[in-house]
Write a protein that holds these residues in place. Structure first.
Motif, mmCIF file in Angstrom:
data_model
loop_
_atom_site.group_PDB
_atom_site.id
_atom_site.type_symbol
_atom_site.label_atom_id
_atom_site.label_comp_id
_atom_site.label_asym_id
_atom_site.label_seq_id
_atom_site.Cartn_x
_atom_site.Cartn_y
_atom_site.Cartn_z
ATOM 1 N N PRO A 111 8.333 -6.586 -4.342
ATOM 2 C CA PRO A 111 8.627 -6.929 -2.947
ATOM 3 C C PRO A 111 8.269 -5.764 -2.021
ATOM 4 O O PRO A 111 8.424 -4.598 -2.391
ATOM 5 C CB PRO A 111 10.136 -7.186 -2.943
ATOM 6 C CG PRO A 111 10.517 -7.376 -4.376
ATOM 7 C CD PRO A 111 9.539 -6.583 -5.185
ATOM 8 N N LEU A 112 7.814 -6.103 -0.820
ATOM 9 C CA LEU A 112 7.400 -5.072 0.134
ATOM 10 C C LEU A 112 7.796 -5.493 1.548
ATOM 11 O O LEU A 112 7.332 -6.515 2.045
ATOM 12 C CB LEU A 112 5.879 -4.886 0.060
ATOM 13 C CG LEU A 112 5.273 -3.819 0.973
ATOM 14 C CD1 LEU A 112 5.766 -2.436 0.556
ATOM 15 C CD2 LEU A 112 3.750 -3.879 0.919
ATOM 16 N N PRO A 113 8.677 -4.721 2.212
ATOM 17 C CA PRO A 113 9.051 -5.055 3.587
ATOM 18 C C PRO A 113 7.925 -4.713 4.561
ATOM 19 O O PRO A 113 7.263 -3.676 4.421
ATOM 20 C CB PRO A 113 10.283 -4.181 3.845
ATOM 21 C CG PRO A 113 10.113 -3.016 2.919
ATOM 22 C CD PRO A 113 9.400 -3.528 1.714
ATOM 23 N N PHE A 114 7.716 -5.588 5.533
ATOM 24 C CA PHE A 114 6.702 -5.406 6.566
ATOM 25 C C PHE A 114 7.345 -5.398 7.940
ATOM 26 O O PHE A 114 8.357 -6.085 8.170
ATOM 27 C CB PHE A 114 5.676 -6.551 6.530
ATOM 28 C CG PHE A 114 4.498 -6.304 5.640
ATOM 29 C CD1 PHE A 114 3.314 -5.794 6.140
ATOM 30 C CD2 PHE A 114 4.574 -6.582 4.285
ATOM 31 C CE1 PHE A 114 2.227 -5.572 5.329
ATOM 32 C CE2 PHE A 114 3.488 -6.369 3.462
ATOM 33 C CZ PHE A 114 2.309 -5.859 3.986
ATOM 34 N N TYR A 173 9.687 -8.802 7.899
ATOM 35 C CA TYR A 173 9.620 -9.858 6.884
ATOM 36 C C TYR A 173 9.138 -9.225 5.583
ATOM 37 O O TYR A 173 8.852 -8.032 5.537
ATOM 38 C CB TYR A 173 8.681 -10.989 7.334
ATOM 39 C CG TYR A 173 7.212 -10.633 7.309
ATOM 40 C CD1 TYR A 173 6.397 -11.015 6.242
ATOM 41 C CD2 TYR A 173 6.623 -9.911 8.348
ATOM 42 C CE1 TYR A 173 5.051 -10.689 6.212
ATOM 43 C CE2 TYR A 173 5.278 -9.585 8.329
ATOM 44 C CZ TYR A 173 4.500 -9.983 7.251
ATOM 45 O OH TYR A 173 3.165 -9.651 7.225
ATOM 46 N N TYR A 174 9.060 -10.015 4.529
ATOM 47 C CA TYR A 174 8.684 -9.481 3.220
ATOM 48 C C TYR A 174 7.422 -10.139 2.688
ATOM 49 O O TYR A 174 7.173 -11.326 2.892
ATOM 50 C CB TYR A 174 9.812 -9.709 2.203
ATOM 51 C CG TYR A 174 10.828 -8.596 2.173
ATOM 52 C CD1 TYR A 174 10.802 -7.631 1.182
ATOM 53 C CD2 TYR A 174 11.816 -8.518 3.154
ATOM 54 C CE1 TYR A 174 11.748 -6.602 1.153
ATOM 55 C CE2 TYR A 174 12.754 -7.496 3.133
ATOM 56 C CZ TYR A 174 12.714 -6.544 2.131
ATOM 57 O OH TYR A 174 13.634 -5.524 2.099
ATOM 58 N N ASP A 175 6.618 -9.337 2.012
ATOM 59 C CA ASP A 175 5.531 -9.809 1.160
ATOM 60 C C ASP A 175 5.574 -8.981 -0.119
ATOM 61 O O ASP A 175 6.645 -8.471 -0.472
ATOM 62 C CB ASP A 175 4.177 -9.735 1.884
ATOM 63 C CG ASP A 175 3.577 -11.132 2.083
ATOM 64 O OD1 ASP A 175 3.583 -11.898 1.106
ATOM 65 O OD2 ASP A 175 3.115 -11.453 3.187
ATOM 66 N N THR A 176 4.455 -8.806 -0.793
ATOM 67 C CA THR A 176 4.479 -8.068 -2.058
ATOM 68 C C THR A 176 3.274 -7.142 -2.174
ATOM 69 O O THR A 176 2.281 -7.292 -1.476
ATOM 70 C CB THR A 176 4.462 -9.024 -3.269
ATOM 71 O OG1 THR A 176 3.292 -9.841 -3.187
ATOM 72 C CG2 THR A 176 5.692 -9.884 -3.319
ATOM 73 N N VAL A 177 3.398 -6.180 -3.105
ATOM 74 C CA VAL A 177 2.306 -5.255 -3.395
ATOM 75 C C VAL A 177 2.053 -5.277 -4.899
ATOM 76 O O VAL A 177 2.976 -5.507 -5.689
ATOM 77 C CB VAL A 177 2.645 -3.831 -2.903
ATOM 78 C CG1 VAL A 177 3.843 -3.266 -3.665
ATOM 79 C CG2 VAL A 177 1.447 -2.896 -3.018
#
Length: 580
Positions: A111-114, A173-177
């Motif tokens: 998970p990665l916060p943006f 918001y969140y995405d991923t790395v």
């Protein structure tokens, strides 16, 4: 180390496996042979193997040598595609993201916060919020939190690097790395674990035919020039940006064409940008990502046509200036060329369309039955590789004489995934067992997952292997050894550019540790002193060519410098160019 191939460890893609794979390619009848070792190709091999099919995969260079090691390092839903009304693609990508986070590859996809900085009053916040609401509702807020609105002060608290006058507020918001090259390799090893024959440095040079039916491929070893024939009921062309070149070898007219779009990224040290979160910035044509990458930030990307050397796309001075200009518009402390420690350029295989702007071309994929026994797949995006792979194998059904089971890969964790969550909670204990700092254990778990014991076992008789590389201390010496014994690395470039990411994470681009790494690889790969010198010299020439190309003003001059560097694989053949 074993002295003969061990069939009980089929995911160990070392020299012994490689020799056995060559024998099998020429001796066995396969249901499917996949051409291309990018993420879609290895995904198709995994999909076919877990359906019980006999499958082989051949790759001219290395696993993930092309596009699949040069992405933005995100396993994401494609927020910007909502604006292009590609709702189906976003929903599909978010489902795949959730599967990988929760089940398939939790050791690799994180998970990665943006932060989305807002710059326009009145209309922009509700507009972006509506898009993110759709994103969350389509599946973007299952294993990660949903969107959260912040004021300008709130945004600057989490991203102090941003100029105060560059935003009026923000939305988090969140995405991923993900490490794309390691993920692709892990898919390949999982396919091998389920019986697929995986062989790199194996180039398709022709097709086998009976009348109008494709019956397999003729392949050439990129290391020694040997040739053999691989017979299969169906061939899947998953060659990415080389799709048209492979298609031309079949002498069949393709149902679509692939257009290459160049994307450039720069890598800067983590202390150059003070932020707790990744940042997404709108540009005139697309978006710019600022993504945390351990001790660095990855910033990109560009999006421009490329019709030159497909194997070695070159970043230009203009590409780098474009990225710096865009990101410096919002940074309190501007980045300069001196801050850049790594640069990489990759090519997206887009389906050719009528729009001149590659950023507007759809990221949807297409599958075509080009001829009896030949299927092509192209387009799409990294995140949806599993869906693409399943579609390609489905298209082979009519050419395979036995019943083909449905795809099950949404329930098949990649090697290293099982037990990962429990092991993360045992970092202190594992650190004591191996004499390593818990930080180092956590980092190894996030690269190898539950295979960590396999990796560190090679240091049992030689504790010096647990020392970091002198000029690349993020990596242990044992990781280099493991890359050759178990992960199909055949050349210095494979280790420095893909098994590790030293080539983009250190200002020396890997040259500083080339000799140490080559010396570690030599006993495993059977290199003589002359071979070691060749590998080191070839890698240095590659880096010199890349650095020089990045000083050039345009694609043509940059390509001329980069393409002149020697190839690590001595017998690789350049494909006949196809007009684009």
């Amino acid at each position: 180390m074993t002295t003969e191939f061990n069939p009980d460890r089929p995911a160990d893609l070392g020299p012994l496996y490689r020799a056995e794979a060559w024998r099998r390619l020429g001796a066995e009848q396969f249901d499917i042979v996949v051409v291309g070792g990018g993420v879609v190709g290895v995904g198709a091999a995994l999909d076919a193997a877990t359906r019980g099919l006999r499958v082989a995969l051949v790759e001219a260079r290395d696993i993930a040598a092309g596009t699949s090691s040069r992405s933005s390092k995100m396993f994401h839903g494609g927020l910007r595609y909502l604006e292009q009304l590609e709702f189906g693609l976003v929903r599909e990508a978010l489902k795949e993201r959730e599967l990988s986070l929760r089940l398939l590859a939790p050791h690799l996809v994180k998970p990665l916060p943006f932060l989305y900085p807002l710059t326009q009053r009145v209309w922009e916040r509700p507009y972006v919020a509506a898009g993110l609401f759709l994103y969350d509702q389509m599946g973007g807020a299952k294993s990660v939190p949903g969107q959260r609105h912040v004021t300008r002060s709130g945004a600057l608290r989490v991203a102090p690097a941003l100029k105060r006058d560059s935003l009026i507020g923000g939305i988090r918001y969140y995405d991923t790395v993900v490490d794309d090259a390691r993920h692709t390799l892990t898919v390949a090893r999982t396919a091998a674990n389920y019986g697929a024959v995986i062989r790199t440095s194996t180039q398709v040079v022709g097709f086998l035919r009976e009348a109008d039916r494709v019956m397999g491929v003729r392949v050439r070893d990129s290391e020694n020039g040997e040739v053999t024939e691989v017979r299969a009921h169906c061939v899947i062309n998953a060659a990415g940006v080389w799709t048209d070149e492979v298609q031309a070898l079949s002498r069949q007219r393709g149902h679509f064409r692939v257009r290459a779009s160049k994307g450039v990224h720069i890598v800067v040290p983590r202390d150059r940008i003070v932020s707790e979160t990744a940042i997404i910035l709108r540009t005139a044509n697309s978006v710019l990502f600022v993504i945390p990458w351990e001790t660095h930030w990855i910033i990109g990307t560009t999006d421009s046509d490329w019709d030159l050397d497909l194997a070695h796309p070159a970043a230009t001075h203009a590409d780098i200036d474009y990225i710096l200009d865009r990101v410096n518009q919002v940074l309190v402390t501007p980045l300069t060329h001196d801050d850049i420690e790594g640069v990489y350029a990759g090519l997206r295989p887009l389906l050719a369309g009528e729009d001149d702007q590659t950023s507007k071309l759809s990221r949807e994929h297409a599958v075509a039955r080009v001829a009896p026994g030949l299927v092509s797949i192209a387009g799409g995006k990294y995140t949806t590789y599993r869906v693409m792979a399943a579609a390609a194998v489905d298209a082979c059904n009519d050419f395979i004489p036995t019943r083909v089971a449905p795809s099950i890969t949404e329930r098949v964790p990649l090697v290293g995934a099982d037990g990962y969550f429990a092991l993360i909670n045992q970092c202190e204990h594992l650190g004591q067992r191996y004499g390593l700092h818990p930080y180092r254990i956590r980092r190894l778990l996030n690269r190898y997952g539950s295979l960590i014991d396999e990796v560190l076992a090679y240091a049992a008789d030689d504790p010096s292997l647990l020392r970091p590389l002198e000029a690349a201390p993020q990596y242990l010496r044992v990781e280099v050894l493991y890359a050759a014994i178990d992960e199909a690395a055949l050349h210095l470039e494979d280790v420095l550019a893909r098994r590790t990411r030293i080539a983009i994470e250190y200002s020396h681009r890997g040259v500083g540790c080339a000799q140490e790494v080559a010396d570690l690889l030599a006993p495993v790969l059977g290199w003589t002193a002359e071979d070691v010198a060749f590998e080191v010299d070839t890698y240095r020439a590659r880096v010199e060519a890349e650095v020089a190309s990045q000083q050039q003003p345009d694609d043509a001059s940059a390509d001329a410098l980069r393409a002149a560097a020697p190839e690590a694989r001595p017998e690789i053949l350049e494909p006949v160019p196809v007009p684009r």
